[in-house]
Design a protein around this motif. Structure first.
Motif, PDB file in Angstrom:
ATOM      1  N   LEU A 111       0.829  -1.204   0.000  1.00 20.80           N
ATOM      2  CA  LEU A 111       0.000   0.000   0.000  1.00 20.80           C
ATOM      3  C   LEU A 111       0.862   1.253   0.000  1.00 20.80           C
ATOM      4  O   LEU A 111       0.566   2.229  -0.714  1.00 20.80           O
ATOM      5  N   GLU A 112       1.957   1.220   0.758  1.00 22.98           N
ATOM      6  CA  GLU A 112       2.838   2.382   0.872  1.00 22.98           C
ATOM      7  C   GLU A 112       3.571   2.667  -0.436  1.00 22.98           C
ATOM      8  O   GLU A 112       3.791   3.826  -0.796  1.00 22.98           O
ATOM      9  N   HIS A 113       3.938   1.607  -1.148  1.00 25.65           N
ATOM     10  CA  HIS A 113       4.744   1.771  -2.362  1.00 25.65           C
ATOM     11  C   HIS A 113       3.952   1.484  -3.633  1.00 25.65           C
ATOM     12  O   HIS A 113       4.531   1.267  -4.705  1.00 25.65           O
ATOM     13  N   GLN A 114       2.607   1.460  -3.505  1.00 26.25           N
ATOM     14  CA  GLN A 114       1.713   1.319  -4.658  1.00 26.25           C
ATOM     15  C   GLN A 114       2.011   0.057  -5.470  1.00 26.25           C
ATOM     16  O   GLN A 114       2.151   0.095  -6.690  1.00 26.25           O
ATOM     17  N   LEU A 115       2.122  -1.064  -4.752  1.00 30.09           N
ATOM     18  CA  LEU A 115       2.334  -2.361  -5.388  1.00 30.09           C
ATOM     19  C   LEU A 115       1.088  -3.221  -5.175  1.00 30.09           C
ATOM     20  O   LEU A 115       0.284  -2.964  -4.277  1.00 30.09           O
ATOM     21  N   SER A 116       0.918  -4.227  -6.016  1.00 32.10           N
ATOM     22  CA  SER A 116      -0.239  -5.121  -5.865  1.00 32.10           C
ATOM     23  C   SER A 116       0.060  -6.156  -4.777  1.00 32.10           C
ATOM     24  O   SER A 116       1.153  -6.725  -4.721  1.00 32.10           O
ATOM     25  N   PHE A 117      -0.921  -6.393  -3.913  1.00 29.26           N
ATOM     26  CA  PHE A 117      -0.763  -7.314  -2.790  1.00 29.26           C
ATOM     27  C   PHE A 117      -1.484  -8.625  -3.080  1.00 29.26           C
ATOM     28  O   PHE A 117      -2.640  -8.626  -3.510  1.00 29.26           O
ATOM     29  N   SER A 118      -0.786  -9.733  -2.852  1.00 32.99           N
ATOM     30  CA  SER A 118      -1.372 -11.049  -3.085  1.00 32.99           C
ATOM     31  C   SER A 118      -1.825 -11.658  -1.759  1.00 32.99           C
ATOM     32  O   SER A 118      -1.004 -11.925  -0.883  1.00 32.99           O
ATOM     33  N   LYS A 119      -3.137 -11.878  -1.626  1.00 35.79           N
ATOM     34  CA  LYS A 119      -3.657 -12.492  -0.421  1.00 35.79           C
ATOM     35  C   LYS A 119      -3.292 -13.973  -0.328  1.00 35.79           C
ATOM     36  O   LYS A 119      -3.332 -14.564   0.753  1.00 35.79           O
ATOM     37  N   MET A 120      -2.938 -14.557  -1.446  1.00 34.93           N
ATOM     38  CA  MET A 120      -2.644 -15.988  -1.491  1.00 34.93           C
ATOM     39  C   MET A 120      -1.188 -16.303  -1.200  1.00 34.93           C
ATOM     40  O   MET A 120      -0.807 -17.476  -1.128  1.00 34.93           O
ATOM     41  N   ALA A 121      -0.347 -15.263  -1.025  1.00 39.76           N
ATOM     42  CA  ALA A 121       1.081 -15.495  -0.786  1.00 39.76           C
ATOM     43  C   ALA A 121       1.291 -16.206   0.547  1.00 39.76           C
ATOM     44  O   ALA A 121       0.586 -15.958   1.524  1.00 39.76           O
ATOM     45  N   SER A 122       2.264 -17.118   0.572  1.00 38.58           N
ATOM     46  CA  SER A 122       2.569 -17.852   1.803  1.00 38.58           C
ATOM     47  C   SER A 122       3.368 -16.973   2.767  1.00 38.58           C
ATOM     48  O   SER A 122       3.842 -15.889   2.400  1.00 38.58           O
ATOM     49  N   SER A 123       3.537 -17.462   3.991  1.00 42.77           N
ATOM     50  CA  SER A 123       4.310 -16.716   4.985  1.00 42.77           C
ATOM     51  C   SER A 123       5.756 -16.554   4.550  1.00 42.77           C
ATOM     52  O   SER A 123       6.359 -15.488   4.735  1.00 42.77           O
ATOM     53  N   ASP A 124       6.327 -17.595   3.946  1.00 41.05           N
ATOM     54  CA  ASP A 124       7.710 -17.512   3.444  1.00 41.05           C
ATOM     55  C   ASP A 124       7.823 -16.481   2.337  1.00 41.05           C
ATOM     56  O   ASP A 124       8.816 -15.737   2.254  1.00 41.05           O
ATOM     57  N   ASP A 125       6.803 -16.447   1.449  1.00 30.95           N
ATOM     58  CA  ASP A 125       6.815 -15.454   0.366  1.00 30.95           C
ATOM     59  C   ASP A 125       6.757 -14.038   0.939  1.00 30.95           C
ATOM     60  O   ASP A 125       7.466 -13.141   0.475  1.00 30.95           O
ATOM     61  N   ASN A 126       5.920 -13.838   1.961  1.00 26.51           N
ATOM     62  CA  ASN A 126       5.804 -12.508   2.580  1.00 26.51           C
ATOM     63  C   ASN A 126       7.092 -12.112   3.299  1.00 26.51           C
ATOM     64  O   ASN A 126       7.495 -10.944   3.272  1.00 26.51           O
ATOM     65  N   THR A 127       7.750 -13.083   3.941  1.00 27.95           N
ATOM     66  CA  THR A 127       9.033 -12.803   4.602  1.00 27.95           C
ATOM     67  C   THR A 127      10.089 -12.402   3.585  1.00 27.95           C
ATOM     68  O   THR A 127      10.839 -11.430   3.789  1.00 27.95           O
ATOM     69  N   GLU A 128      10.144 -13.134   2.485  1.00 28.40           N
ATOM     70  CA  GLU A 128      11.117 -12.820   1.432  1.00 28.40           C
ATOM     71  C   GLU A 128      10.829 -11.454   0.821  1.00 28.40           C
ATOM     72  O   GLU A 128      11.754 -10.689   0.519  1.00 28.40           O
ATOM     73  N   PHE A 129       9.536 -11.158   0.658  1.00 25.41           N
ATOM     74  CA  PHE A 129       9.155  -9.849   0.113  1.00 25.41           C
ATOM     75  C   PHE A 129       9.595  -8.731   1.054  1.00 25.41           C
ATOM     76  O   PHE A 129      10.097  -7.690   0.612  1.00 25.41           O
ATOM     77  N   MET A 130       9.421  -8.925   2.367  1.00 25.76           N
ATOM     78  CA  MET A 130       9.833  -7.909   3.337  1.00 25.76           C
ATOM     79  C   MET A 130      11.342  -7.672   3.263  1.00 25.76           C
ATOM     80  O   MET A 130      11.809  -6.523   3.282  1.00 25.76           O
ATOM     81  N   ILE A 131      12.115  -8.749   3.164  1.00 26.21           N
ATOM     82  CA  ILE A 131      13.579  -8.624   3.084  1.00 26.21           C
ATOM     83  C   ILE A 131      13.984  -7.879   1.816  1.00 26.21           C
ATOM     84  O   ILE A 131      14.858  -6.999   1.834  1.00 26.21           O
ATOM     85  N   ASP A 132      13.319  -8.210   0.712  1.00 23.87           N
ATOM     86  CA  ASP A 132      13.618  -7.524  -0.552  1.00 23.87           C
ATOM     87  C   ASP A 132      13.278  -6.040  -0.466  1.00 23.87           C
ATOM     88  O   ASP A 132      14.034  -5.186  -0.965  1.00 23.87           O
ATOM     89  N   MET A 133      12.156  -5.721   0.177  1.00 25.52           N
ATOM     90  CA  MET A 133      11.749  -4.321   0.293  1.00 25.52           C
ATOM     91  C   MET A 133      12.708  -3.542   1.191  1.00 25.52           C
ATOM     92  O   MET A 133      13.011  -2.366   0.924  1.00 25.52           O
ATOM     93  N   LEU A 134      13.190  -4.186   2.258  1.00 24.41           N
ATOM     94  CA  LEU A 134      14.182  -3.530   3.115  1.00 24.41           C
ATOM     95  C   LEU A 134      15.449  -3.194   2.328  1.00 24.41           C
ATOM     96  O   LEU A 134      16.030  -2.110   2.471  1.00 24.41           O
ATOM     97  N   ARG A 135      15.847  -4.137   1.497  1.00 24.50           N
ATOM     98  CA  ARG A 135      17.062  -3.912   0.694  1.00 24.50           C
ATOM     99  C   ARG A 135      16.833  -2.803  -0.339  1.00 24.50           C
ATOM    100  O   ARG A 135      17.666  -1.898  -0.486  1.00 24.50           O
ATOM    101  N   GLU A 136      15.710  -2.844  -1.042  1.00 21.67           N
ATOM    102  CA  GLU A 136      15.432  -1.847  -2.073  1.00 21.67           C
ATOM    103  C   GLU A 136      15.262  -0.451  -1.472  1.00 21.67           C
ATOM    104  O   GLU A 136      15.755   0.536  -2.036  1.00 21.67           O
ATOM    105  N   CYS A 137      14.571  -0.365  -0.333  1.00 24.21           N
ATOM    106  CA  CYS A 137      14.390   0.933   0.317  1.00 24.21           C
ATOM    107  C   CYS A 137      15.719   1.472   0.840  1.00 24.21           C
ATOM    108  O   CYS A 137      15.981   2.676   0.806  1.00 24.21           O
ATOM    109  N   GLY A 138      16.583   0.558   1.318  1.00 24.03           N
ATOM    110  CA  GLY A 138      17.907   0.973   1.771  1.00 24.03           C
ATOM    111  C   GLY A 138      18.724   1.549   0.632  1.00 24.03           C
ATOM    112  O   GLY A 138      19.406   2.578   0.801  1.00 24.03           O
ATOM    113  N   LEU A 139      18.660   0.925  -0.543  1.00 27.85           N
ATOM    114  CA  LEU A 139      19.386   1.429  -1.714  1.00 27.85           C
ATOM    115  C   LEU A 139      18.825   2.770  -2.178  1.00 27.85           C
ATOM    116  O   LEU A 139      19.555   3.585  -2.746  1.00 27.85           O
ATOM    117  N   ALA A 140      17.527   2.974  -1.923  1.00 33.12           N
ATOM    118  CA  ALA A 140      16.891   4.238  -2.317  1.00 33.12           C
ATOM    119  C   ALA A 140      16.959   5.280  -1.195  1.00 33.12           C
ATOM    120  O   ALA A 140      16.333   6.339  -1.293  1.00 33.12           O
TER     121      ALA A 140
END
Length: 422
Positions: A111-140
């Motif tokens: 919601l914050e970064h205007q991306l589409s959210f998948s309700k069907m994503a698993s917990s592992d997928d959401n964890t990986e997404f969070m790690i990726d977002m931390l890295r991308e936001c850090g680079l930005a």
């Protein structure tokens, strides 16, 4: 008269607005470098400007301003760094389950970064997404701030959320701050070893204010500034009255009674809101009676409210039970109470005579309102008339209710007073 009422209504509106505005309530926090507001803002601001990770716990009893300080800090930093901060909020009462928390983090990040959210994503997928977002936001050069309210509830179970979040923050490319808010002072001791090793161990303790600081807060909130849209003469008269009240010894007693029960900021705000509601609308001024009425309403007990609308017969039953207890009857039941009731009628020749059936219904009503109860669980097979009962209210509460009840016969007050002073 109408003009005075109009000014009073406008003054009430101004005062209520001040009491509901957290920026006004906590304005003094911004002026001192030693406040928790200044310390938290410095910590978060340095993380944003220096592109580093940080974590901190805000600990203290409920109502002492932890959430208000977090909100003020984040609002100020969003104004100073509008494009460099993202805020993710979680509450332990709602998101203590790790899978639920990860899904909520992913949802808020999308919601914050205007991306589409998948309700069907698993917990592992959401964890990986969070790690990726931390890295991308850090680079930005964008900091993600995680606010974890009821932090101690996240520290239960396997603590996978806390571990995943703090472990991801160990990366050189990530840029995040974790702010934990808890009313448990030992919240950091609940962390597992692997989580504690990744936590910064910074803690800000919130303690209830002293009586003097609370009086300064009340003075700050109730004093009107001369630039308010109210007549200058009225503002000066109103402020002089407030100053006079605060210097009165009676006010000191009211403040001590108030803080003995609860000295938190939120409790004081509720009290002041009631004080303003008791303003004299004819003069538009506060009085000592306004503070006394507000204190009385704050101290109201549920049992006292239940006593206000009892019938005369129900009051008779309660007074008879109180007399039996004063006579040190170890056990009594409905039949014993009726004997006492009859002795009162015979002694005082009262006209308040009721049938046995009506008395029993009143007795059942008192049981239903939990003003009286069964003395123990024994004798369940007995009829209600023979089961031992006991009073659930004190003599003082009963005496107060008799005084406040306008239909109460004088003989009841006399009976109770006689037993209390024998």
């Amino acid at each position: 008269m109408a003009a005075a009422t109009s000014v009073a209504s406008r003054a009430q509106a101004v005062l209520r607005g001040r009491l509901c505005d957290q920026a006004v309530v906590h304005a003094a926090l911004r002026s001192s470098p030693d406040t928790n507001y200044s310390k938290l803002k410095y910590l978060v601001a340095s993380s944003v400007s220096e592109a580093c990770n940080n974590s901190v716990l805000l600990l203290g009893p409920r109502g002492c301003g932890k959430a208000a300080v977090v909100k003020m800090v984040l609002d100020d930093l969003k104004k100073e760094h509008p494009d460099a901060i993202s805020v993710i909020r979680l509450n332990g009462m709602l998101h203590s389950d790790d899978n639920c928390a990860m899904k909520e983090i992913a949802r808020q990040l999308c919601l914050e970064h205007q991306l589409s959210f998948s309700k069907m994503a698993s917990s592992d997928d959401n964890t990986e997404f969070m790690i990726d977002m931390l890295r991308e936001c850090g680079l930005a050069h964008k900091t993600i701030i995680f606010v974890l309210e009821e932090f101690d509830l996240f520290a239960q179970g396997k603590q996978r959320l806390l571990y995943s979040l703090l472990d991801a923050m160990q990366s050189l490319t990530s840029q995040a701050v974790v702010i934990g808010v808890s009313c448990r002072l030992d919240a950091d001791q609940l962390l597992e070893k692997r989580v504690r090793s990744r936590f910064s161990h910074r803690k800000l303790l919130f303690v209830p204010s002293s009586v003097d600081s609370l009086q300064r807060l009340m003075d700050h909130l109730l004093t009107l500034s001369e630039d308010t849209p109210l007549p200058t003469k009225y503002v000066r008269e109103y402020n002089a009255r407030v100053t006079s009240i605060f210097s009165d010894k009676k006010f000191k007693g009211i403040l001590n009674s108030l803080t003995d029960a609860d000295a938190t900021t939120s409790h004081i705000l509720r009290f002041l809101f009631r004080v303003v509601s008791y303003m004299d609308m004819d003069s538009g001024l506060l009085s000592m009676q306004s503070f006394m009425n507000a204190l009385s309403s704050m101290q109201r007990q549920p049992k006292m409210d239940s006593l206000q609308d009892l019938s005369i017969l129900e009051l008779y039953i309660l007074v008879c039970m109180n007399r039996l207890e004063d006579k040190e009857h170890s056990s009594y039941n409905f039949t014993t109470i009726m004997k006492e009731y009859k002795s009162v009628q015979d002694a005082y020749k009262t006209s308040d005579k009721y049938s046995h059936t009506v008395c029993f219904r009143a007795f059942e009503h008192l049981l239903g309102r939990e003003l009286i109860s069964f003395a123990d669980n024994r004798g369940r097979t007995l009829s209600l008339e023979y089961r031992p009962v006991k009073l659930l209210i004190s003599s003082h509460e009963l005496a107060q209710s008799l005084k406040l009840n306008t239909t109460c016969p004088a003989v009841l007050q006399k009976l109770l007073d006689r037993e209390r002073y024998m």
